[in-house]
Design a protein around this motif. Structure first.
Motif, PDB file in Angstrom:
ATOM      1  N   ASP A   1      -3.682  -0.809   3.328  1.00 60.85           N
ATOM      2  CA  ASP A   1      -2.879  -1.271   2.186  1.00 60.85           C
ATOM      3  C   ASP A   1      -1.988  -0.378   2.033  1.00 60.85           C
ATOM      4  O   ASP A   1      -0.791  -0.540   1.600  1.00 60.85           O
ATOM      5  CB  ASP A   1      -3.786  -1.984   1.179  1.00 60.85           C
ATOM      6  CG  ASP A   1      -4.372  -3.084   1.414  1.00 60.85           C
ATOM      7  OD1 ASP A   1      -3.901  -3.789   2.194  1.00 60.85           O
ATOM      8  OD2 ASP A   1      -5.232  -3.713   0.723  1.00 60.85           O
TER       9      ASP A   1
ATOM     10  N   LEU B   1       4.694  -4.226   3.234  1.00 68.75           N
ATOM     11  CA  LEU B   1       3.894  -5.415   2.447  1.00 68.75           C
ATOM     12  C   LEU B   1       5.009  -6.538   2.239  1.00 68.75           C
ATOM     13  O   LEU B   1       6.105  -6.613   1.704  1.00 68.75           O
ATOM     14  CB  LEU B   1       3.258  -4.987   1.308  1.00 68.75           C
ATOM     15  CG  LEU B   1       2.400  -5.803   0.503  1.00 68.75           C
ATOM     16  CD1 LEU B   1       1.285  -6.382   1.554  1.00 68.75           C
ATOM     17  CD2 LEU B   1       2.095  -5.302  -0.846  1.00 68.75           C
TER      18      LEU B   1
ATOM     19  N   ARG C   1      -2.486 -10.650  -4.351  1.00 67.35           N
ATOM     20  CA  ARG C   1      -2.491  -9.162  -4.308  1.00 67.35           C
ATOM     21  C   ARG C   1      -2.646  -8.956  -5.795  1.00 67.35           C
ATOM     22  O   ARG C   1      -3.104  -7.581  -6.192  1.00 67.35           O
ATOM     23  CB  ARG C   1      -1.056  -8.872  -3.991  1.00 67.35           C
ATOM     24  CG  ARG C   1      -0.728  -9.097  -2.385  1.00 67.35           C
ATOM     25  CD  ARG C   1      -1.771  -7.818  -1.783  1.00 67.35           C
ATOM     26  NE  ARG C   1      -1.616  -7.896  -0.606  1.00 67.35           N
ATOM     27  CZ  ARG C   1      -2.076  -6.978   0.502  1.00 67.35           C
ATOM     28  NH1 ARG C   1      -3.071  -6.304   0.017  1.00 67.35           N
ATOM     29  NH2 ARG C   1      -1.917  -7.095   2.019  1.00 67.35           N
TER      30      ARG C   1
ATOM     31  N   ILE D   1      -3.017   1.563  -4.761  1.00 67.13           N
ATOM     32  CA  ILE D   1      -2.784   0.323  -4.348  1.00 67.13           C
ATOM     33  C   ILE D   1      -2.136  -0.498  -5.517  1.00 67.13           C
ATOM     34  O   ILE D   1      -1.449  -1.382  -5.494  1.00 67.13           O
ATOM     35  CB  ILE D   1      -4.094  -0.470  -3.700  1.00 67.13           C
ATOM     36  CG1 ILE D   1      -4.492   0.412  -2.237  1.00 67.13           C
ATOM     37  CG2 ILE D   1      -4.005  -1.959  -3.360  1.00 67.13           C
ATOM     38  CD1 ILE D   1      -5.672  -0.049  -1.827  1.00 67.13           C
TER      39      ILE D   1
END
Length: 678
Positions: free
Chosen positions: A475, A484, A532, A639
């Motif tokens: 990620d 992404l 997400r 992240i």
């Protein structure tokens, strides 16, 4: 000498034998005691495992642990069947005794923990039996939750009784063996060691007195015979050496007369060298480059005016001092290179080297290129002459270019290696391990023993955790490369938060922490990727769980905000500590995660979102069972920041500071715009 040597040998033998046999006896007794203790623990483990299996079969039928029948009788049967086991009891999940071999015995009254022998065994101090080895096994109900524990123990006095008997036998054997070996060594020493040495000492005394024609008596052993032969050969050699010394003395007198004549000629040559030396000094003094001259004892004997200016020292202060002390005074960064250069020049070689130092007069860091060559001093000894030129500016330009090139190359290699490792070397074998572990747990569980099944569950849990780490690494790589892709849709942010907390409910239970939701009603829906956002909120809450002590509290709050604290470097002229994000006031959905943890220092609050950056020591505020099996990769908050910024939002943390004793807590702020941003 004979008597002294004999006493020393006997004392040495006495000590060696005593220490060797004594240490061996102690080790044997300790090994016996440890083995017997392990056998008792194995018996207790077997009995406890059997009792655990029986109880868990009943619990699997749905009965509660405190309503079982015949357990007291079973505990009494276990204690009665093995005289070395003192007690057997079953307690509930909070440590209250439910069944016992002796109902009148209160196990926890006055009991003190001493140390842990293994994961399931502890050494305790009890008022009734003294030190007790206590074995504890968990009992799980039909749903897999902890229902209670089985405890079986035996006193340390059982081991002491067995050890005392073994110790008596060991001491008896020790005494007999010691006496026999000591007697044999004493006899050997008197006959074959001390006697021959005494005779050889007499021969050595005769040689020392000047009698070089000695006769060696016969010896009883070959070693002493060789020593006697060597003494005789030494006497012959000394006789020959005495004759040579007499001859050499006569030659020495003749050589001394020749040296006196040579000394007078050297005096004349020295006068001429003195005049040449003055000329050499004049040339050095007027040179434009800095010049240092040192002798073979590393002392500075000469430095010119240019050297005084360049190095920022006076010749009166450093002349005659050690060359390397001079470099240390200038905080030289590569003294070893200067030492190598100095040694090569003393060997007659020309050498060049760089020197980095700080000039003391203005604290300027300078770089010079030195060239050294050997010269011969007035006394004929080799000296070193070193000429230095200022290359500071040239080196700064070169080093900056090299550093920039190397850093860019390193970062590019890190990115390529990281992405390749995460996507190929880790994900493929992890998928295989997870697949086989699931097959073993789901389809072959009945064919696998309980201990092996437990190990497979641990493997499955560890592999899942490593898979999550690999996922985080991938990620972060995707976020860094802006690859992404968000799957946006209109959602209720409160529902997203409930989903995120539901996924990590287990961690609150393990840490015995409470959590509270303060979700504002009638919040507008937002356009986002809910999966997400669940990942980002989960990472933030798990981070709070890690740095909050057992029994702490975590609160998740939502609200509608227009003005937010400015993140980043503020304008020093701006007095207001609050400002809007964006060019005009705009509504944001704000998520606040409060905890009662150890807090975060001011210096760390800006850096916590950097890759691989970890704050605090989890082991200082988290028990061993709930330390989340390590600190992690340091990518969780990175992240979070990437996901939030992809949604056009912002994330930051506020905390009074880090205090592991008072737990001031931290608050993470996460804001998301009402209108979708690309």
């Amino acid at each position: 000498m004979k008597s002294t040597l004999e006493k020393r040998i006997l004392i040495f033998v006495f000590l060696v034998l005593g220490l060797t046999i004594g240490i061996n006896t102690v080790l044997n007794i300790e090994g016996f005691r440890r083995d017997y203790r392990d056998s008792l623990l194995l018996r207790c483990q077997s009995v406890a495992t059997e009792l655990k299996a029986a109880v868990e079969k009943v619990l699997a039928l749905g009965l509660p642990l405190d309503e079982l029948e015949g357990i007291n009788a079973r505990c009494q049967e276990i204690v009665g069947g093995d005289p070395e086991i003192n007690y057997c009891l079953i307690e509930n999940s909070v440590g209250q005794p439910l069944y016992s071999s002796d109902p009148s015995f209160h196990f926890f009254t006055g009991v003190q923990f001493i140390k842990a022998i293994s994961d399931s065994t502890s050494l305790l101090m009890t008022p009734r039996w003294g030190q007790v080895f206590d074995l504890s096994l968990p009992v799980f109900d039909a749903s897999g939750n902890l229902a209670g524990r089985i405890r079986i123990g035996f006193p340390d006095s059982v081991l002491e009784a067995r050890t005392d008997k073994a110790l008596e036998r060991a001491f008896l054997i020790f005494g007999l063996a010691f006496l026999l070996i000591f007697a044999l060594v004493f006899f050997f020493t008197r006959r074959d060691l001390v006697g021959p040495i005494h005779r050889l000492c007499d021969v050595a005394k005769e040689i020392a007195g000047g009698n070089f024609k000695v006769v060696i008596p016969p010896m009883s052993t070959p070693d002493f015979s060789e020593l006697g032969t060597a003494l005789q050969e030494m006497a012959a050699s000394l006789r020959q050496r005495d004759e040579q010394i007499s001859e050499s003395y006569r030659e020495l007198e003749e050589t001394n007369r020749e040296l006196q004549l040579s000394y007078e000629r050297q005096e004349q040559i020295g006068t001429e060298l003195g005049r040449s030396r003055e000329m050499y000094r004049s040339l050095l003094e007027d040179a434009s480059d800095a010049i240092l001259v040192s002798d073979d004892e590393d002392r500075l004997v000469l430095l010119n005016k240019a050297a005084e200016t360049f190095f920022g020292v006076s010749r009166q202060a450093v002349q005659g001092t050690n060359l390397f002390a001079f470099w240390e005074r200038l905080a030289c960064e590569n003294v070893d290179d200067q030492y190598e250069m100095h040694q090569n020049i003393l060997l007659g070689k020309f050498h060049e080297a760089e020197v980095r130092f700080t000039r003391p007069t203005d604290l300027t860091r300078l770089i010079a290129w030195g060239k050294g060559s050997p010269v011969v001093g007035r006394d004929g000894k080799r000296m070193t002459q070193m000429t230095y030129r200022d290359v500071t500016r040239e080196r700064e330009i070169t080093e900056n270019l090299e550093h920039s090139t190397a850093e860019l190359k390193r970062l590019n290699q890190m990115k390529d290696s990281f992405l390749g490792l995460a996507s190929h070397e880790l994900k493929t074998p992890l998928t295989v391990i997870l697949g086989y572990a699931d097959i073993l747990l789901d389809e072959l569980a009945d064919e696998i023993g309980e201990e092996a099944l437990l190990m497979i569950r641990h493997i499955d849990e560890a592999t899942n955790r490593l898979s999550n780490i690999v996922r985080d690494m991938v990620d972060v790589s995707i976020l860094d490369s802006h690859a992404l892709r968000l799957r946006r849709r209109v959602v209720d942010i409160n529902q997203v938060i409930r989903q995120a907390l539901k996924e990590i409910e287990y961690f609150f239970t393990v840490r015995q922490q409470s959590h509270e939701l303060r979700l504002a009603e009638y919040l507008p829906e937002i356009m986002c990727d809910p999966d997400r956002l669940v990942q980002a909120i989960t990472n933030l809450v798990v981070n709070s769980i890690k740095f909050t002590p057992d029994g702490g509290r975590i609160t998740v709050e939502t609200r509608l905000s227009y003005y937010l604290k400015y993140i980043g470097e503020r304008d020093e002229a701006e007095d207001d500590s609050w400002r809007r994000i964006g060019r005009a006031p705009a509504p944001f959905v704000e998520i606040l995660i409060h905890d009662t943890g150890i807090g975060i220092d001011d210096a760390d609050q800006v850096r916590v979102f950097e890759k691989f950056y970890e704050v605090g020591i989890i082991e200082e505020h988290s028990t061993g069972k709930v330390a989340f099996k390590g600190k992690g990769t340091g990518l969780g908050l990175t992240i979070v920041k990437g996901i939030v910024e992809m949604h056009g939002g912002e994330v930051w943390v506020e905390s009074p500071g880090c205090d592991p004793d008072r737990f001031p807590g931290s608050t993470f702020h996460l804001i998301l715009p009402i209108s979708a941003e690309s």
